[in-house]
Motif scaffolding. Structure first.
Motif, PDB file in Angstrom:
ATOM      1  N   ALA A 248       0.847  -1.198   0.000  1.00  0.00           N
ATOM      2  CA  ALA A 248       0.000   0.000   0.000  1.00  0.00           C
ATOM      3  C   ALA A 248       0.881   1.247   0.000  1.00  0.00           C
ATOM      4  CB  ALA A 248      -0.919  -0.005   1.217  1.00  0.00           C
ATOM      5  N   GLN A 249       0.593   2.169  -0.893  1.00  0.00           N
ATOM      6  CA  GLN A 249       1.385   3.398  -1.016  1.00  0.00           C
ATOM      7  C   GLN A 249       0.836   4.474  -0.079  1.00  0.00           C
ATOM      8  OE1 GLN A 249       4.039   3.988  -2.875  1.00  0.00           O
ATOM      9  NE2 GLN A 249       4.094   2.269  -4.291  1.00  0.00           N
ATOM     10  N   PRO A 250       1.622   4.934   0.906  1.00  0.00           N
ATOM     11  CA  PRO A 250       1.137   5.981   1.817  1.00  0.00           C
ATOM     12  C   PRO A 250       0.938   7.303   1.067  1.00  0.00           C
ATOM     13  CG  PRO A 250       3.097   4.888   2.689  1.00  0.00           C
ATOM     14  CD  PRO A 250       2.973   4.484   1.245  1.00  0.00           C
ATOM     15  N   LEU A 251      -0.128   8.004   1.417  1.00  0.00           N
ATOM     16  CA  LEU A 251      -0.395   9.332   0.855  1.00  0.00           C
ATOM     17  C   LEU A 251      -0.259  10.345   1.972  1.00  0.00           C
ATOM     18  CD1 LEU A 251      -3.573   8.549  -1.309  1.00  0.00           C
ATOM     19  CD2 LEU A 251      -1.169   8.481  -1.999  1.00  0.00           C
ATOM     20  N   ASP A 252       0.660  11.283   1.794  1.00  0.00           N
ATOM     21  CA  ASP A 252       0.891  12.297   2.812  1.00  0.00           C
ATOM     22  C   ASP A 252       0.348  13.641   2.344  1.00  0.00           C
ATOM     23  OD1 ASP A 252       2.244  10.574   4.695  1.00  0.00           O
ATOM     24  OD2 ASP A 252       3.869  10.500   3.228  1.00  0.00           O
ATOM     25  N   ALA A 253       0.953  14.712   2.766  1.00  0.00           N
ATOM     26  CA  ALA A 253       0.418  16.040   2.462  1.00  0.00           C
ATOM     27  C   ALA A 253       1.218  16.775   1.403  1.00  0.00           C
ATOM     28  CB  ALA A 253       0.357  16.876   3.738  1.00  0.00           C
ATOM     29  N   SER A 254       1.971  16.042   0.592  1.00  0.00           N
ATOM     30  CA  SER A 254       2.744  16.712  -0.459  1.00  0.00           C
ATOM     31  C   SER A 254       2.563  15.960  -1.766  1.00  0.00           C
ATOM     32  CB  SER A 254       4.223  16.755  -0.094  1.00  0.00           C
ATOM     33  OG  SER A 254       4.772  15.454  -0.150  1.00  0.00           O
ATOM     34  N   ASN A 255       2.939  16.598  -2.844  1.00  0.00           N
ATOM     35  CA  ASN A 255       2.809  15.967  -4.150  1.00  0.00           C
ATOM     36  C   ASN A 255       3.800  14.823  -4.356  1.00  0.00           C
ATOM     37  OD1 ASN A 255       0.710  17.548  -4.862  1.00  0.00           O
ATOM     38  ND2 ASN A 255       1.780  18.724  -6.422  1.00  0.00           N
ATOM     39  N   LYS A 256       4.860  14.783  -3.566  1.00  0.00           N
ATOM     40  CA  LYS A 256       5.887  13.761  -3.742  1.00  0.00           C
ATOM     41  C   LYS A 256       5.318  12.352  -3.553  1.00  0.00           C
ATOM     42  CE  LYS A 256       9.795  16.682  -2.372  1.00  0.00           C
ATOM     43  NZ  LYS A 256      10.897  16.868  -1.390  1.00  0.00           N
ATOM     44  N   ASP A 257       4.281  12.233  -2.715  1.00  0.00           N
ATOM     45  CA  ASP A 257       3.744  10.908  -2.440  1.00  0.00           C
ATOM     46  C   ASP A 257       2.998  10.306  -3.626  1.00  0.00           C
ATOM     47  OD1 ASP A 257       1.841  12.879  -2.055  1.00  0.00           O
ATOM     48  OD2 ASP A 257       0.673  11.714  -0.645  1.00  0.00           O
ATOM     49  N   PHE A 258       2.801  11.084  -4.695  1.00  0.00           N
ATOM     50  CA  PHE A 258       2.119  10.569  -5.881  1.00  0.00           C
ATOM     51  C   PHE A 258       3.095  10.120  -6.976  1.00  0.00           C
ATOM     52  CE2 PHE A 258      -1.406  13.400  -4.334  1.00  0.00           C
ATOM     53  CZ  PHE A 258      -2.299  12.378  -4.071  1.00  0.00           C
ATOM     54  N   ARG A 259       4.388  10.088  -6.670  1.00  0.00           N
ATOM     55  CA  ARG A 259       5.370   9.745  -7.696  1.00  0.00           C
ATOM     56  C   ARG A 259       5.166   8.344  -8.270  1.00  0.00           C
ATOM     57  NH1 ARG A 259      10.824  11.690  -4.695  1.00  0.00           N
ATOM     58  NH2 ARG A 259       9.705  10.662  -2.988  1.00  0.00           N
ATOM     59  N   PHE A 260       4.592   7.454  -7.484  1.00  0.00           N
ATOM     60  CA  PHE A 260       4.346   6.090  -7.962  1.00  0.00           C
ATOM     61  C   PHE A 260       3.393   6.063  -9.152  1.00  0.00           C
ATOM     62  CE2 PHE A 260       1.165   7.001  -4.727  1.00  0.00           C
ATOM     63  CZ  PHE A 260      -0.006   6.602  -5.342  1.00  0.00           C
ATOM     64  N   LEU A 261       2.615   7.141  -9.342  1.00  0.00           N
ATOM     65  CA  LEU A 261       1.650   7.183 -10.442  1.00  0.00           C
ATOM     66  C   LEU A 261       2.324   7.162 -11.811  1.00  0.00           C
ATOM     67  CD1 LEU A 261      -0.972   9.767  -9.100  1.00  0.00           C
ATOM     68  CD2 LEU A 261      -1.262   7.284  -9.310  1.00  0.00           C
ATOM     69  N   LYS A 262       3.553   7.626 -11.888  1.00  0.00           N
ATOM     70  CA  LYS A 262       4.257   7.625 -13.179  1.00  0.00           C
ATOM     71  C   LYS A 262       4.334   6.220 -13.750  1.00  0.00           C
ATOM     72  CE  LYS A 262       7.063  11.763 -12.440  1.00  0.00           C
ATOM     73  NZ  LYS A 262       8.435  12.330 -12.398  1.00  0.00           N
ATOM     74  N   LYS A 263       4.572   5.258 -12.890  1.00  0.00           N
ATOM     75  CA  LYS A 263       4.646   3.862 -13.324  1.00  0.00           C
ATOM     76  C   LYS A 263       3.261   3.252 -13.460  1.00  0.00           C
ATOM     77  CE  LYS A 263       6.732  -0.577 -12.087  1.00  0.00           C
ATOM     78  NZ  LYS A 263       7.600  -1.295 -11.093  1.00  0.00           N
ATOM     79  N   VAL A 264       2.409   3.504 -12.488  1.00  0.00           N
ATOM     80  CA  VAL A 264       1.068   2.906 -12.460  1.00  0.00           C
ATOM     81  C   VAL A 264       0.238   3.328 -13.665  1.00  0.00           C
ATOM     82  CG1 VAL A 264      -1.142   2.929 -11.210  1.00  0.00           C
ATOM     83  CG2 VAL A 264       0.993   2.600  -9.960  1.00  0.00           C
ATOM     84  N   LEU A 265       0.355   4.602 -14.075  1.00  0.00           N
ATOM     85  CA  LEU A 265      -0.485   5.146 -15.148  1.00  0.00           C
ATOM     86  C   LEU A 265       0.176   5.111 -16.517  1.00  0.00           C
ATOM     87  CD1 LEU A 265      -1.964   8.274 -13.317  1.00  0.00           C
ATOM     88  CD2 LEU A 265      -3.002   6.020 -13.601  1.00  0.00           C
ATOM     89  N   LYS A 266       1.287   4.427 -16.627  1.00  0.00           N
ATOM     90  CA  LYS A 266       1.978   4.371 -17.911  1.00  0.00           C
ATOM     91  C   LYS A 266       1.047   3.825 -19.001  1.00  0.00           C
ATOM     92  CE  LYS A 266       6.240   2.725 -20.075  1.00  0.00           C
ATOM     93  NZ  LYS A 266       7.475   1.922 -19.890  1.00  0.00           N
ATOM     94  N   GLY A 267       0.919   4.597 -20.084  1.00  0.00           N
ATOM     95  CA  GLY A 267       0.072   4.184 -21.204  1.00  0.00           C
ATOM     96  C   GLY A 267      -1.404   4.494 -21.048  1.00  0.00           C
ATOM     97  N   LYS A 268      -1.791   5.151 -19.959  1.00  0.00           N
ATOM     98  CA  LYS A 268      -3.207   5.460 -19.722  1.00  0.00           C
ATOM     99  C   LYS A 268      -3.487   6.942 -20.008  1.00  0.00           C
ATOM    100  CE  LYS A 268      -4.337   1.328 -18.390  1.00  0.00           C
ATOM    101  NZ  LYS A 268      -5.249   0.491 -19.205  1.00  0.00           N
ATOM    102  N   ARG A 269      -4.367   7.200 -20.951  1.00  0.00           N
ATOM    103  CA  ARG A 269      -4.713   8.582 -21.323  1.00  0.00           C
ATOM    104  C   ARG A 269      -5.781   9.167 -20.407  1.00  0.00           C
ATOM    105  NH1 ARG A 269      -7.903  11.761 -25.259  1.00  0.00           N
ATOM    106  NH2 ARG A 269      -9.221  10.004 -25.797  1.00  0.00           N
TER     107      ARG A 269
END
Length: 443
Positions: A43-64
């Motif tokens: 499970a990816q922790p979500l905190d109070a900064s944008n840095k915690d969303f960096r995992f989305l680069k991999k997760v959303l690869k190829g998704k428009r």
């Protein structure tokens, strides 16, 4: 002899049942131990900064297209989490269109006039009142800033319901600059459109009013086609402004001929034979059609974020084991074409505890069932031991630690109504929030 057999068999049967029950309980405990361990690690922790969303680069690869659901409207933490994620998606991953579960004509007219409006006014003129909140106005502040910077996050909508006069007010002014008489026709038609069902007492009365209005909008469309260059010169200097205006006029006709027609029949207790023909399900079909037009005609080359309820956005409501309506009728996800589904990553959002607003009045507080049912999505993700987490389903295979995604699971609609589903069939990922509180509505 029979009594002897019964006396001998009954205790043995009781022991077998007890052992079987113990064995099943032990298996369940063993399974949950594997699940808890996997959730703690992945499970990816979500905190109070944008840095915690960096995992989305991999997760959303190829998704428009990224769809952001919510199990309840009117929860401050859900809104705030979505706003933070939207900023990240726009700034870091190039998602430049935000499509709201709100009326297409109003959201687009408000966006076109954003330069002349405050962020608060743009918000109130464009999206449904349940989102007129302190956390969402921050998003509209951001959109105005981004537009002024030259890196716009474009606002649009995909719903067919009209609850505002934004399109009427804006479009009347655009047309008035070309032809005041047509502007008056548009304004009157918009007023009559908004009361067509509520002010009709018989089907004949509705039909007569509808036919007149259809002719009015057809006349306006013909006028707009004939005077296209003049209209374009008076519309806001935004790409696609004319296309938005024309589509909004045609949408009025489509809604009257289908959705409102069924609404009127249901008002008179003349119900359809097929479940898909009820206005409740017809709305989702038409929302899918509107979103398809936005994604493939209006913005075919842009990456899109969708904001709406879990119910509308999840992949296929007809595959639910039990939905909150207990009909398992088709939702927007069912109606979207496969080519769009392949481009889409759908995120559901759920909460473990707290309360939200009832969207029928934006005042009544609706508590979340706490603790949630044992083995439910909400209960399982508590193992992450963090106040907010994201879990990816799409890139996860079925194994001991993840079998909970592939087996029937309870999750709570609006935080208090049990639904049952195979999570993997409905979402590509989920956001889990430990606690939510009612949104603060801005007056």
């Amino acid at each position: 002899m029979k009594r002897i057999i019964v006396r001998m068999t009954l205790p043995l049967l009781i022991v077998c049942l007890a052992l079987s029950s113990f064995s099943a309980s032990a298996r369940a405990a063993s399974e949950e131990k594997h699940w808890d361990s996997w959730i703690e690690r992945h499970a990816q922790p979500l905190d109070a900064s944008n840095k915690d969303f960096r995992f989305l680069k991999k997760v959303l690869k190829g998704k428009r297209i990224v769809q952001l659901g919510e199990t309840t409207h009117g929860a401050g933490e859900m809104n705030a989490t979505k706003v933070r994620m939207i900023k990240y998606l726009h700034e870091e991953l190039g998602y430049d269109v935000l499509a709201f579960e709100s009326g297409f004509p109003d959201t687009n007219a408000s966006y076109l006039n954003m330069d002349q409006l405050t962020p608060k006014s743009t918000m109130k003129n464009s999206i449904y009142a349940v989102w007129h909140t302190e956390d969402v106005v921050e998003l509209f502040d951001y959109m105005k800033e981004q537009k002024e910077k030259g890196d716009p996050l474009i606002l649009t909508g995909f719903d067919i319901q009209s609850m505002k006069n934004s399109f009427n007010d804006a479009a009347t002014q655009w047309v008035k600059a070309v032809n005041p008489e047509k502007a008056e026709l548009l304004s009157q038609s918009e007023n009559d459109f908004s009361t067509l069902v509520t002010d009709s007492n018989t089907f004949d009365e509705f039909s007569q009013k509808k036919e007149k209005l259809v002719k009015n909008y057809q006349e306006l469309i013909q006028f707009a086609e004939t005077h296209a260059s003049e209209l374009r010169a008076n519309l806001p200097k935004e790409p696609k402004a004319y296309e938005m205006f024309m589509h909004s006029l045609q949408l009025r006709i489509d809604v009257m001929e289908t959705y409102m027609l069924e609404e009127m029949k249901e008002k008179l207790e003349d119900y359809p034979k097929n479940i898909e023909d009820f206005s409740f399900f017809m709305r989702d079909r038409m929302m899918a059609e509107q979103f398809q037009w936005v994604a493939e005609t209006l913005y075919p080359k842009k990456k899109i974020i969708v904001w709406g309820h879990n119910y509308h956005l999840r992949k296929q409501n007809t595959k639910m084991i039990k939905d909150w309506v207990q009909l398992n009728g088709p939702n927007m996800g069912d109606y979207l074409p496969e080519r769009l589904k392949k481009q889409t990553y759908t995120i559901g959002i759920y909460a473990y505890s707290g309360a939200s607003l009832n969207s029928s009045d934006n005042k009544t507080v609706m508590p979340v069932t706490s603790p949630p049912p044992s083995g439910s999505l909400e209960a399982l993700l508590k193992a992450a031991d963090h106040p907010a987490v994201f879990v990816d389903f799409l890139h996860t295979k079925n194994k001991k630690g993840t079998s909970w995604m592939y087996t029937p699971r309870t999750a709570l609609y609006w935080g208090n109504m049990e639904e049952q589903m195979i999570l993997k069939e409905q979402y590509d990922g989920v956001i889990w929030l430990e606690h939510i509180t009612p949104s603060v509505i801005i007056k």
